[in-house]
Design a protein around this motif. Structure first.
Motif, PDB file in Angstrom:
ATOM      1  N   UNK A 235      46.819  30.837  43.040  1.00 22.45           N
ATOM      2  CA  UNK A 235      46.472  31.794  44.087  1.00 22.45           C
ATOM      3  C   UNK A 235      44.973  31.827  44.375  1.00 22.45           C
ATOM      4  N   UNK A 236      44.280  30.816  43.923  1.00 26.95           N
ATOM      5  CA  UNK A 236      42.846  30.612  44.179  1.00 26.95           C
ATOM      6  C   UNK A 236      41.952  31.625  43.461  1.00 26.95           C
ATOM      7  N   UNK A 237      42.532  32.602  42.786  1.00 24.60           N
ATOM      8  CA  UNK A 237      41.730  33.602  42.082  1.00 24.60           C
ATOM      9  C   UNK A 237      41.092  33.004  40.838  1.00 24.60           C
ATOM     10  N   UNK A 238      41.924  32.342  40.023  1.00 25.95           N
ATOM     11  CA  UNK A 238      41.422  31.716  38.795  1.00 25.95           C
ATOM     12  C   UNK A 238      40.392  30.652  39.148  1.00 25.95           C
ATOM     13  N   UNK A 239      40.705  29.829  40.141  1.00 29.04           N
ATOM     14  CA  UNK A 239      39.768  28.793  40.594  1.00 29.04           C
ATOM     15  C   UNK A 239      38.425  29.409  40.988  1.00 29.04           C
ATOM     16  N   UNK A 240      38.466  30.488  41.763  1.00 28.10           N
ATOM     17  CA  UNK A 240      37.230  31.113  42.256  1.00 28.10           C
ATOM     18  C   UNK A 240      36.408  31.688  41.107  1.00 28.10           C
ATOM     19  N   UNK A 241      37.053  32.403  40.191  1.00 25.91           N
ATOM     20  CA  UNK A 241      36.335  32.956  39.048  1.00 25.91           C
ATOM     21  C   UNK A 241      35.730  31.835  38.194  1.00 25.91           C
ATOM     22  N   UNK A 242      36.478  30.739  38.011  1.00 30.67           N
ATOM     23  CA  UNK A 242      35.982  29.620  37.197  1.00 30.67           C
ATOM     24  C   UNK A 242      34.806  28.917  37.863  1.00 30.67           C
ATOM     25  N   UNK A 243      34.726  29.007  39.199  1.00 31.45           N
ATOM     26  CA  UNK A 243      33.609  28.367  39.897  1.00 31.45           C
ATOM     27  C   UNK A 243      32.282  29.068  39.615  1.00 31.45           C
ATOM     28  N   UNK A 244      32.345  30.281  39.068  1.00 32.84           N
ATOM     29  CA  UNK A 244      31.128  31.024  38.724  1.00 32.84           C
ATOM     30  C   UNK A 244      30.709  30.813  37.268  1.00 32.84           C
ATOM     31  N   UNK A 245      31.395  29.898  36.559  1.00 31.08           N
ATOM     32  CA  UNK A 245      31.120  29.699  35.137  1.00 31.08           C
ATOM     33  C   UNK A 245      29.804  28.963  34.901  1.00 31.08           C
ATOM     34  N   UNK A 329      44.793  47.888  37.674  1.00 35.62           N
ATOM     35  CA  UNK A 329      44.917  47.517  39.079  1.00 35.62           C
ATOM     36  C   UNK A 329      43.597  47.206  39.753  1.00 35.62           C
ATOM     37  N   UNK A 330      42.575  47.989  39.455  1.00 37.18           N
ATOM     38  CA  UNK A 330      41.303  47.809  40.157  1.00 37.18           C
ATOM     39  C   UNK A 330      40.637  46.505  39.742  1.00 37.18           C
ATOM     40  N   UNK A 331      40.758  46.127  38.463  1.00 39.26           N
ATOM     41  CA  UNK A 331      40.161  44.860  38.028  1.00 39.26           C
ATOM     42  C   UNK A 331      40.910  43.662  38.645  1.00 39.26           C
ATOM     43  N   UNK A 332      42.211  43.799  38.825  1.00 36.32           N
ATOM     44  CA  UNK A 332      42.977  42.738  39.484  1.00 36.32           C
ATOM     45  C   UNK A 332      42.657  42.662  40.972  1.00 36.32           C
ATOM     46  N   UNK A 333      42.403  43.808  41.591  1.00 36.30           N
ATOM     47  CA  UNK A 333      42.125  43.829  43.033  1.00 36.30           C
ATOM     48  C   UNK A 333      40.843  43.071  43.371  1.00 36.30           C
ATOM     49  N   UNK A 334      39.849  43.141  42.493  1.00 39.12           N
ATOM     50  CA  UNK A 334      38.615  42.379  42.721  1.00 39.12           C
ATOM     51  C   UNK A 334      38.916  40.874  42.764  1.00 39.12           C
ATOM     52  N   UNK A 335      39.784  40.430  41.843  1.00 43.23           N
ATOM     53  CA  UNK A 335      40.136  39.013  41.794  1.00 43.23           C
ATOM     54  C   UNK A 335      40.926  38.594  43.032  1.00 43.23           C
ATOM     55  N   UNK A 336      41.796  39.475  43.520  1.00 44.67           N
ATOM     56  CA  UNK A 336      42.574  39.177  44.721  1.00 44.67           C
ATOM     57  C   UNK A 336      41.680  39.038  45.952  1.00 44.67           C
ATOM     58  N   UNK A 337      40.598  39.772  45.967  1.00 44.48           N
ATOM     59  CA  UNK A 337      39.673  39.804  47.107  1.00 44.48           C
ATOM     60  C   UNK A 337      38.746  38.587  47.127  1.00 44.48           C
ATOM     61  N   UNK A 338      38.440  38.080  45.959  1.00 42.85           N
ATOM     62  CA  UNK A 338      37.368  37.093  45.801  1.00 42.85           C
ATOM     63  C   UNK A 338      37.620  35.752  46.503  1.00 42.85           C
ATOM     64  N   UNK A 339      38.851  35.184  46.479  1.00 41.87           N
ATOM     65  CA  UNK A 339      39.047  33.883  47.161  1.00 41.87           C
ATOM     66  C   UNK A 339      38.760  33.932  48.663  1.00 41.87           C
ATOM     67  N   UNK A 340      39.203  34.983  49.334  1.00 41.53           N
ATOM     68  CA  UNK A 340      38.943  35.126  50.765  1.00 41.53           C
ATOM     69  C   UNK A 340      37.449  35.304  51.011  1.00 41.53           C
ATOM     70  N   UNK A 341      36.811  36.112  50.186  1.00 45.03           N
ATOM     71  CA  UNK A 341      35.373  36.348  50.321  1.00 45.03           C
ATOM     72  C   UNK A 341      34.602  35.047  50.143  1.00 45.03           C
ATOM     73  N   UNK A 342      34.929  34.307  49.105  1.00 47.73           N
ATOM     74  CA  UNK A 342      34.240  33.054  48.825  1.00 47.73           C
ATOM     75  C   UNK A 342      34.392  32.066  49.978  1.00 47.73           C
ATOM     76  N   UNK A 343      35.612  31.932  50.495  1.00 46.86           N
ATOM     77  CA  UNK A 343      35.874  30.977  51.576  1.00 46.86           C
ATOM     78  C   UNK A 343      35.212  31.394  52.883  1.00 46.86           C
TER      79      UNK A 343
END
Length: 487
Positions: A235-245, A329-343
């Protein structure tokens, strides 16, 4: 924007990843899935699904994000320009999830505020219908449920305030606070649940194995489906978070740590949930299997009924539970938001602050539209379509693209450089052959279920979502190509 963003430590990243995987579904979905799919025997397909699908795909996403360090749309475009449209469809579907996810958190916030004095009264079901989630009566679609609307708006303001900051100073810092608190709160709830009279009745009901269930293909599909959604793979969330490693990261080790933590969390929460149901059964003479409900019914109807019977301890446990759901829920919501924001930031050259502000406004307006008298019904319809149709087929497409067009062999040096456990031919075989077949099969079964159970209203909603996602995906893809030509 994304090239500069970075977690300041591996611990911050791990906590953010745990926050990504541990969401409200771990609290209200897994216990029902476990019980209704063979009880204790379900752990066999569950563990196999983790080994065959969960861990290999997460490792792939970690490797891709860490090595490429760019938005998901840019990654897909670099593989083949025509694949970019798939990336946009993925991030758009995930963005839709965060829109209704925040509404669900709005419901939870309403219950949290009412948990101190049991504002739901003697009839929690009526309270949920009238003051929180509404009903399936389409005549109520033109009126707003004010408590849900108000709480959802408040949560979006908090969301913007945190996301507006750099990834490490905002999401990173909040995760380092909320995730430990979440575990502390759930441990307190579970320990108390185990001490309740007749709690063992619920645990026995949950874990009693039905070995014959293992011959049912639907049980296996449920296990693989649970792993897809609990670990948020593809769902691109894990990918996006890993891109900040940062560099020197033990990628494979961290995948295993996150997976084990997530699984232990949802298993112990399930034990706690059924301990409480066992207690409720003993004082109400209602069998445990009749108390069991999935999703909103369990959290917003059954549990408030139980809290009403607990007396003083109910006034303590209820706020702890609804606070835990909010934190998860709130910590998951940040991850859900991040792929769209990054792209979007990569596409239009926006700063993080500009991107967060624009997308938060858009998402907030859409969440408002889901805060009407048919809120829970509409959320359920959208959730079913997005997860069982949209996201599933796109995960399958990713497995094919990464396995056959990109060449997963490219990420192995990054995965093995610092990791204790090394990846090789077995991992490549799983990515290229096993995962695509499994994911397409799960999608086909999900599609059949969706078609069989849909009415006219649901079909219209599904078509609207499809048109919006496909149209925007085509638009964003074409915009990018024209920009490339100018460059």
């Amino acid at each position: 924007m994304n090239n500069q963003a970075q977690w300041n430590s591996i611990l911050t990243f791990i906590l953010a990843m745990i926050g990504l995987t541990i969401g409200i579904g771990n609290i209200w979905r897994f216990s029902y899935v476990l019980y209704s799919n063979g009880g204790g025997s379900f752990f066999i397909p569950y563990v196999i699904a983790i080994i065959i699908m969960g861990i290999p795909f997460l490792i792939l996403e970690y490797g891709l994000g860490f090595s490429f360090k760019a938005s998901f749309s840019k990654l897909m475009r670099s593989i083949r320009p025509e694949f970019e449209i798939i990336a946009w469809m993925v991030v758009l579907f995930v963005f839709i999830v965060v829109i209704y996810y925040m509404v669900i958190l709005g419901w939870d916030f309403v219950y949290l505020l009412n948990s101190f004095n049991f504002g739901w009264g003697d009839n929690p079901a009526s309270f949920f219908t009238n003051s929180v989630g509404g009903s399936a009566n389409l005549a109520n679609a033109t009126s707003f449920i004010i408590p849900t609307l108000t709480c959802t708006l408040i949560l979006w303001v908090i969301f913007w305030f945190v996301s507006y900051r750099d990834i490490d100073k905002g999401i990173g810092r909040l995760s380092t606070v909320l995730i430990p608190l979440l575990f502390i709160l759930m441990i307190l709830i579970i320990i108390y649940a185990f001490t309740l009279p007749n709690s063992e009745l619920g645990i026995i009901t949950l874990l009693t194995p039905d070995w014959s269930a293992l011959s049912n293909i639907n049980i296996w599909l449920a296990a693989f489906g649970q792993i897809i959604f609990t670990l948020s793979i593809g769902q691109a969330m894990v990918y996006t978070y890993a891109s900040y490693l940062p560099k020197n990261t033990k990628l494979v080790d961290e995948v295993l740590l996150v997976v084990v933590t997530n699984s232990l969390y949802e298993i112990f929460v399930a034990l706690g949930v059924f301990s409480i149901l066992g207690y409720m059964s003993s004082i109400s003479t209602i069998p445990v299997n009749e108390l069991i409900s999935e999703g909103t019914g369990l959290i917003f109807v059954v549990f408030p009924q139980i809290f009403n019977e607990m007396g003083l301890m109910g006034h303590i446990i209820a706020p702890l539970l609804f606070t835990s759901i909010l934190f998860a829920g709130i910590t998951s919501s940040f991850a859900l938001f991040e792929p769209m924001l990054s792209s979007m930031c990569d596409k239009f050259g926006w700063s993080r602050r500009k991107g967060v502000t624009i997308l938060t406004i858009v998402a907030c307006i859409c969440s408002v539209l889901l805060s009407t008298g048919i809120s829970s019904h509409l959320v359920e319809v959208i959730d079913s379509f997005v997860n069982n149709f949209g996201i599933l087929i796109l995960i399958g497409a990713q497995a094919i693209i990464f396995g056959w067009f990109y060449g997963v062999e490219k990420v192995i040096p990054y995965l093995n450089e610092f990791s204790t456990i090394k990846m090789g031919k077995k991992w490549i075989f799983i990515i290229k052959y096993i995962l695509p077949i499994l994911l397409i099969a799960i999608w086909i079964f999900g599609l059949f279920g969706l078609v069989e159970n849909s009415n006219l209203f649901e079909i219209v909603v599904d078509l609207i979502i499809t048109v919006i996602v496909v149209s925007l995906s085509i638009l964003f893809t074409k915009i990018n190509r024209s920009n490339n030509l100018q460059k």
